[in-house]
Structures are given as C-alpha cells and as structure tokens.
Enzyme design. Sequence first.
Site, PDB file in Angstrom:
ATOM      1  N   HIS A   1       1.270  -9.241   4.627  1.00  0.00           N
ATOM      2  CA  HIS A   1      -0.010  -8.293   4.752  1.00  0.00           C
ATOM      3  C   HIS A   1      -0.577  -8.339   3.110  1.00  0.00           C
ATOM      4  CE1 HIS A   1      -1.962  -4.761   6.523  1.00  0.00           C
ATOM      5  NE2 HIS A   1      -2.570  -4.660   5.299  1.00  0.00           N
TER       6      HIS A   1
ATOM      7  N   ASN B   1      -1.303 -10.889   8.353  1.00  0.00           N
ATOM      8  CA  ASN B   1      -2.424  -9.895   8.690  1.00  0.00           C
ATOM      9  C   ASN B   1      -3.922 -10.388   8.241  1.00  0.00           C
ATOM     10  OD1 ASN B   1      -3.161  -7.182   9.199  1.00  0.00           O
ATOM     11  ND2 ASN B   1      -4.093  -7.300   6.925  1.00  0.00           N
ATOM     12  N   GLU B   2      -4.753 -10.142   9.027  1.00  0.00           N
ATOM     13  CA  GLU B   2      -6.238 -10.368   8.887  1.00  0.00           C
ATOM     14  C   GLU B   2      -6.362 -11.788   8.147  1.00  0.00           C
ATOM     15  OE1 GLU B   2      -8.084  -6.905   7.352  1.00  0.00           O
ATOM     16  OE2 GLU B   2      -8.199  -5.936   9.263  1.00  0.00           O
TER      17      GLU B   2
ATOM     18  N   GLN C   1       0.769  -1.304   0.074  1.00  0.00           N
ATOM     19  CA  GLN C   1       0.144  -0.027   0.000  1.00  0.00           C
ATOM     20  C   GLN C   1       0.709   1.286  -0.152  1.00  0.00           C
ATOM     21  OE1 GLN C   1      -2.351  -2.065   3.257  1.00  0.00           O
ATOM     22  NE2 GLN C   1      -3.753  -0.441   2.431  1.00  0.00           N
TER      23      GLN C   1
HETATM   24  C1  BGC Z   1      -6.161  -4.009   5.989  1.00  0.00           C
HETATM   25  C2  BGC Z   1      -5.582  -2.674   5.467  1.00  0.00           C
HETATM   26  C3  BGC Z   1      -6.696  -1.762   4.879  1.00  0.00           C
HETATM   27  C4  BGC Z   1      -7.467  -1.413   5.964  1.00  0.00           C
HETATM   28  C5  BGC Z   1      -8.599  -0.375   5.424  1.00  0.00           C
HETATM   29  C6  BGC Z   1      -7.485  -3.610   6.905  1.00  0.00           C
HETATM   30  O1  BGC Z   1      -8.518  -4.613   6.280  1.00  0.00           O
HETATM   31  O2  BGC Z   1      -5.310  -4.597   7.018  1.00  0.00           O
HETATM   32  O3  BGC Z   1      -4.894  -3.185   4.570  1.00  0.00           O
HETATM   33  O4  BGC Z   1      -6.136  -0.738   4.236  1.00  0.00           O
HETATM   34  O5  BGC Z   1      -8.127  -2.164   6.563  1.00  0.00           O
HETATM   35  O6  BGC Z   1      -9.324  -0.902   4.500  1.00  0.00           O
END
Ligand code: BGC
Length: 406
Positions: free
Chosen positions: A113, A157-158, A19
């Site tokens: 990520h 991440n997530e 990003q």
């Molecule tokens: C993610 C980010 C994303 C943010 C806002 C999260 O889901 O880890 O990469 O930019 O939320 O959408």
Amino acid sequence: MHPPLPDGFLFGASTSAHQTEGNNVASDWWAFENAPGSPVTEPSGDACDSFLRWREDMDLLRSLGFNSYRFSVEWARVEPVRGRLSHSAVAHYVDMVEHARRIGLEPVVTLHHFTHPLWFMRDGGWLADDAIDRFVRYLDAVSPVIDAGARTVVTINEPNILSVMHAIVRGDAALEGGLLGGIPAPHRATAERLADAHHVAVDHLRRRHPGVRTGWTVANQAVQSAPGGGAVADDYRYTREDWFLEHSRDDDFVGVQSYTRTVMGPDGIVPAADDAELTLTGWEYYPAALEEAVRHTATVAPGLPIIVTENGAAVADDERRIDYTRHALRGLAEAMADGVDVRGYLHWSALDNYEWGRYAPTFGLIAVDRTTFVRTPKPSAFWLGDLARRGILITDHQESANQEHA
Ligand code: BGC
C-alpha cells in the site's frame, strides 16, 4: 425492494500500515517525510500507534458490528534491510490475521500500500531490473501471513496512483496542489512494471496458496464529460483508470476505490462549481461517485467480482459522513440490483489516520487522539456498524437518525 446481500459479503472498514502503525522508519515515505526541505508539512510520526494497538482496533470494529477489516502488511518492516527478514514482523502480521479470524473479522490483506523499503527505492524502485524478483521474495516471506487465514489478498493498492507517487518520492516529479487538478498521467514505465509485478504476484499466490482470491485495487475517478469534453474524458479515463482495470480481467476480483468525480471539458478538468460542497481534501462532495465507479468497472472488466475496498469522505462534521455514506450505499445497492457483482463494502477509513502528508483530512469512523491514541467511535461508526450487523445497505433517513441517537 433490494435483494439480500450475497453470502459472505464483506462489510467493514480499511486502513493501511503506514497510515496507522506509526514509526515506519525503514520505509521510503518515512525518509521522504523527514528529509530536510521535504514538501511534506507533517510527518507520520506515531500515526495511530496501531502497530501496538491493532488488537484494540479490530476488537472495536467487531463490536461495532463489522465482519471484515482490510489492512496492509508493511514490506519495510518485513525486510528492513535488503535480504534481511524480520521474523518478528512476519509473526506480528500472522497474529493479526489469526486474531481477525478468531473474532469474526474477515481479513482483507493488502501486500503493498504505497510504501516501500527505503533500500528498494534507493536501488531504483520499481524501475530496477530486479524489482519484480525482490517483490516475489517478499511474497515468499509473507506466505505465513496468508497461510494464517487471509483468504482475500490485494497485491498492490492503487497502481494508478502509486505510479505517480513513486515518481514523486523518487524525485522524478512534483505534485503541485495535490490531486485537485486530477491525477497526473501515470508514469508509463512504472505502470507497466507494476502491472507485470501484479500478474507475477497473482500467479505466485495462486500457486502457493490455492483457494485464496486475489486482485488489485484501482482508484476510480468517476470521469464525466462536460460539453465538448468527450475525447479528453475518454483519454483521461483510459490512461488513468481503464488501462489498470483491463489488467485485472483475469483476477479473482477487483477492488474499487471511489471518493469523488472528475469532470472533463475540452481544455481539461472542470473545477467544481463555486457553491459545491468540498471535503477536507478539497474534493467535491459527490457520493454518487461510488455507483458510477462500480457500474463503470463492470463494463471494463465484465463478470469480474468487485469489492469496494475504499469509499468515504474526509469531513469534520460526522453527520456529513453519514449522509455521504448513506447516499453512496444507496447507489451501490441500485447497481447491485441491476446485476453488478459486488462482494463487499469496506469504508475508508476505520480510523482518523495519516493522510499522506497531514492529519487534517479526517476520513475515520473512529477518532484517534493524537497524543494519547485513545479511540472514540463517531456516530457514523455506530450507524454503519449497525447496517453491517443487519446485513443491509439501505436505511431511510429517520431510521438512521434514530440509530445515531439511540
Ligand atoms: C488511498 C488511501 C488514501 C485515500 C484517501 C486512497 O488513494 O489508498 O491510502 O488515504 O485514498 O486519499
């Protein structure tokens, strides 16, 4: 009166490599964005040019008062071709960790990520038989980055969002209308594989890097039930969130990432009221989500330290970002006063960066000119940095207003 923040509380901001770095050309997302007919309307391109300007980003965050910075290492740069490592890329991330430490920014390093090397995806992504072995090889490759002084490491991440995105980028599923209709059910086999990869990674990191604390981050939905929606809400919460939180129970921490709430009725998601304020992502402006998120996480993973690894709002009016964050932090302080063990708050995001398909939703504390890449801190950056410097989560409105206009 709220107790002081715990020693070592991380107070900072977050980004991710794809990003912000720009030109992440060996990744699956780059290929996805630039493929003919791609559903992505705006490719990431140069992003924030942070692959070159990361020092400036860190120095700026430190000068604003923050003591921590979360960023990610890009697997596609470290291993652009299967089995071929870029020593230069590894050295780049080593430099980042060393510089962060030198200037007093505690690095929080995310190893994965959302993006993958394109070769990994072409070979089947997380569903390939050797996916976890490949991930472990990547962990080996980046061990100098951790040895350089990364003491807090996020494996993945997530995973609850990644298991959806992975299916979209692989072409197994489409995501019509973004995440407004809630998160699609995670692709089960992918989720299982990510959980396995995470556990293997935690063991690996603990063995190779004793003393490092490690965990993953979960996108929290602050699920609420409207009348009659109890069972639907429970199911939604379990499959999309709690299942992933349960997999963090033996970790050193869990990252809570919170933006808005999801209200479930008997027939599914209840949209926000017509007069509700929406952010630039179309999500309901709902800062109380953070308090609900950390309290809920503490019930699913009792006793596990929490780091808020993302929280923020995509808004054009920076006053609304300050308002959102002020309310979110107040709620966080309430939860902490009630005993929820929170070890850090990392705002999303440090910079206005690439929001997975477009640049319009601006989450940043710091604006970035899209062609010159000049960084301009917004009032919210000074305001939040000042709280970080003072080690407090709560200010009254007047005090904040004075800060903003000082
Ligand atoms: C993610 C980010 C994303 C943010 C806002 C999260 O889901 O880890 O990469 O930019 O939320 O959408």
